[in-house]
Design a protein around this motif. Structure first.
Motif, PDB file in Angstrom:
ATOM      1  N   TYR A  90      -3.727  10.708  -4.855  1.00  0.00           N
ATOM      2  CA  TYR A  90      -3.273   9.645  -5.761  1.00  0.00           C
ATOM      3  C   TYR A  90      -2.749  10.164  -7.095  1.00  0.00           C
ATOM      4  O   TYR A  90      -1.858   9.549  -7.680  1.00  0.00           O
TER       5      TYR A  90
ATOM      6  N   THR B 197      -3.357   4.217  -1.453  1.00  0.00           N
ATOM      7  CA  THR B 197      -4.437   4.413  -0.482  1.00  0.00           C
ATOM      8  C   THR B 197      -4.579   5.867  -0.042  1.00  0.00           C
ATOM      9  O   THR B 197      -5.543   6.203   0.627  1.00  0.00           O
ATOM     10  N   CYS B 198      -3.631   6.713  -0.404  1.00  0.00           N
ATOM     11  CA  CYS B 198      -3.713   8.114   0.022  1.00  0.00           C
ATOM     12  C   CYS B 198      -4.602   8.925  -0.929  1.00  0.00           C
ATOM     13  O   CYS B 198      -4.804   8.555  -2.087  1.00  0.00           O
TER      14      CYS B 198
ATOM     15  N   TYR C 235       4.030  -1.117   3.583  1.00  0.00           N
ATOM     16  CA  TYR C 235       3.579   0.182   3.102  1.00  0.00           C
ATOM     17  C   TYR C 235       4.757   0.975   2.546  1.00  0.00           C
ATOM     18  O   TYR C 235       5.890   0.801   2.976  1.00  0.00           O
TER      19      TYR C 235
ATOM     20  N   CYS D 155       0.847  -1.192   0.000  1.00  0.00           N
ATOM     21  CA  CYS D 155       0.000   0.000   0.000  1.00  0.00           C
ATOM     22  C   CYS D 155       0.885   1.244   0.000  1.00  0.00           C
ATOM     23  O   CYS D 155       1.856   1.317   0.757  1.00  0.00           O
TER      24      CYS D 155
ATOM     25  N   GLY E  85       0.940   4.721   1.171  1.00  0.00           N
ATOM     26  CA  GLY E  85       0.256   5.578   2.134  1.00  0.00           C
ATOM     27  C   GLY E  85      -0.136   4.756   3.352  1.00  0.00           C
ATOM     28  O   GLY E  85      -0.891   3.793   3.232  1.00  0.00           O
ATOM     29  N   CYS E  86       0.405   5.115   4.513  1.00  0.00           N
ATOM     30  CA  CYS E  86       0.081   4.350   5.726  1.00  0.00           C
ATOM     31  C   CYS E  86      -0.714   5.193   6.723  1.00  0.00           C
ATOM     32  O   CYS E  86      -0.658   4.969   7.923  1.00  0.00           O
TER      33      CYS E  86
ATOM     34  N   MET F 297      -7.435  -0.128   4.586  1.00  0.00           N
ATOM     35  CA  MET F 297      -7.202  -1.116   3.532  1.00  0.00           C
ATOM     36  C   MET F 297      -6.747  -2.438   4.134  1.00  0.00           C
ATOM     37  O   MET F 297      -7.176  -3.507   3.692  1.00  0.00           O
TER      38      MET F 297
ATOM     39  N   ASP G 141       5.667   5.096   2.011  1.00  0.00           N
ATOM     40  CA  ASP G 141       5.195   6.416   2.395  1.00  0.00           C
ATOM     41  C   ASP G 141       6.293   7.433   2.090  1.00  0.00           C
ATOM     42  O   ASP G 141       7.474   7.098   2.066  1.00  0.00           O
TER      43      ASP G 141
ATOM     44  N   GLN H  62      -6.479   5.778   5.591  1.00  0.00           N
ATOM     45  CA  GLN H  62      -6.993   4.949   4.484  1.00  0.00           C
ATOM     46  C   GLN H  62      -6.141   3.703   4.289  1.00  0.00           C
ATOM     47  O   GLN H  62      -6.657   2.636   3.972  1.00  0.00           O
ATOM     48  N   GLY H  63      -4.850   3.824   4.482  1.00  0.00           N
ATOM     49  CA  GLY H  63      -3.980   2.662   4.381  1.00  0.00           C
ATOM     50  C   GLY H  63      -4.296   1.624   5.444  1.00  0.00           C
ATOM     51  O   GLY H  63      -4.304   0.419   5.178  1.00  0.00           O
ATOM     52  N   LYS H  64      -4.579   2.088   6.636  1.00  0.00           N
ATOM     53  CA  LYS H  64      -4.933   1.182   7.732  1.00  0.00           C
ATOM     54  C   LYS H  64      -6.295   0.533   7.464  1.00  0.00           C
ATOM     55  O   LYS H  64      -6.477  -0.656   7.721  1.00  0.00           O
TER      56      LYS H  64
END
Length: 122
Positions: free
Chosen positions: A93, A89-90, A49, A23, A25-26, A33, A51, A29-31
């Motif tokens: 994008y 996920t951020c 992830y 992913c 982006g942590c 996911m 980032d 939204q990453g979490k």
């Protein structure tokens, strides 16, 4: 980069079950996911992830009892291959796509969660 266009949630779920996932982006939204992947019974496919925040790189994210490493894009460039699904996920994008195109030639599938959501809504 093989940017996936007009992919829906069912197609994403099938890809997530077949590929290793990173992913981009942590944040929140990453979490989320990671939790969604857990609901799909493919959380073990999430390998970590990426980032851009230097304060997060080299740390770990803990989600539902599992820990996932956070890398810089530079750290994983050589790891990105056709067996990887890079999930953006951020929210920013579009700039992440630009960064991926400018900074490295990656050979993996790439999709933004926001674009998947738009496909589902419209």
């Amino acid at each position: 980069m093989n940017k996936l266009y007009n992919i829906n949630i069912t197609q994403l779920k099938l890809l997530a079950k077949r590929k290793k996932i990173i992913c981009f982006g942590c944040g929140n939204q990453g979490k989320r996911m990671a939790m969604l992947l857990g609901n799909w019974q493919c959380e073990n496919n999430l390998k970590g992830y990426v980032d851009n925040d230097r304060n997060k790189i080299g740390t770990e994210v803990f989600i539902e009892g599992k820990k996932y490493p956070v890398y810089s894009l530079e750290m994983i460039k050589g790891y990105l291959n056709p067996n990887i699904l890079l999930l953006i996920t951020c929210l920013d994008y579009k700039n992440i796509y630009k960064q991926l195109e400018n900074e490295c030639s990656i050979n993996c599938d790439c999709v933004s969660m926001d674009e998947v959501a738009e496909t589902e809504l419209f």
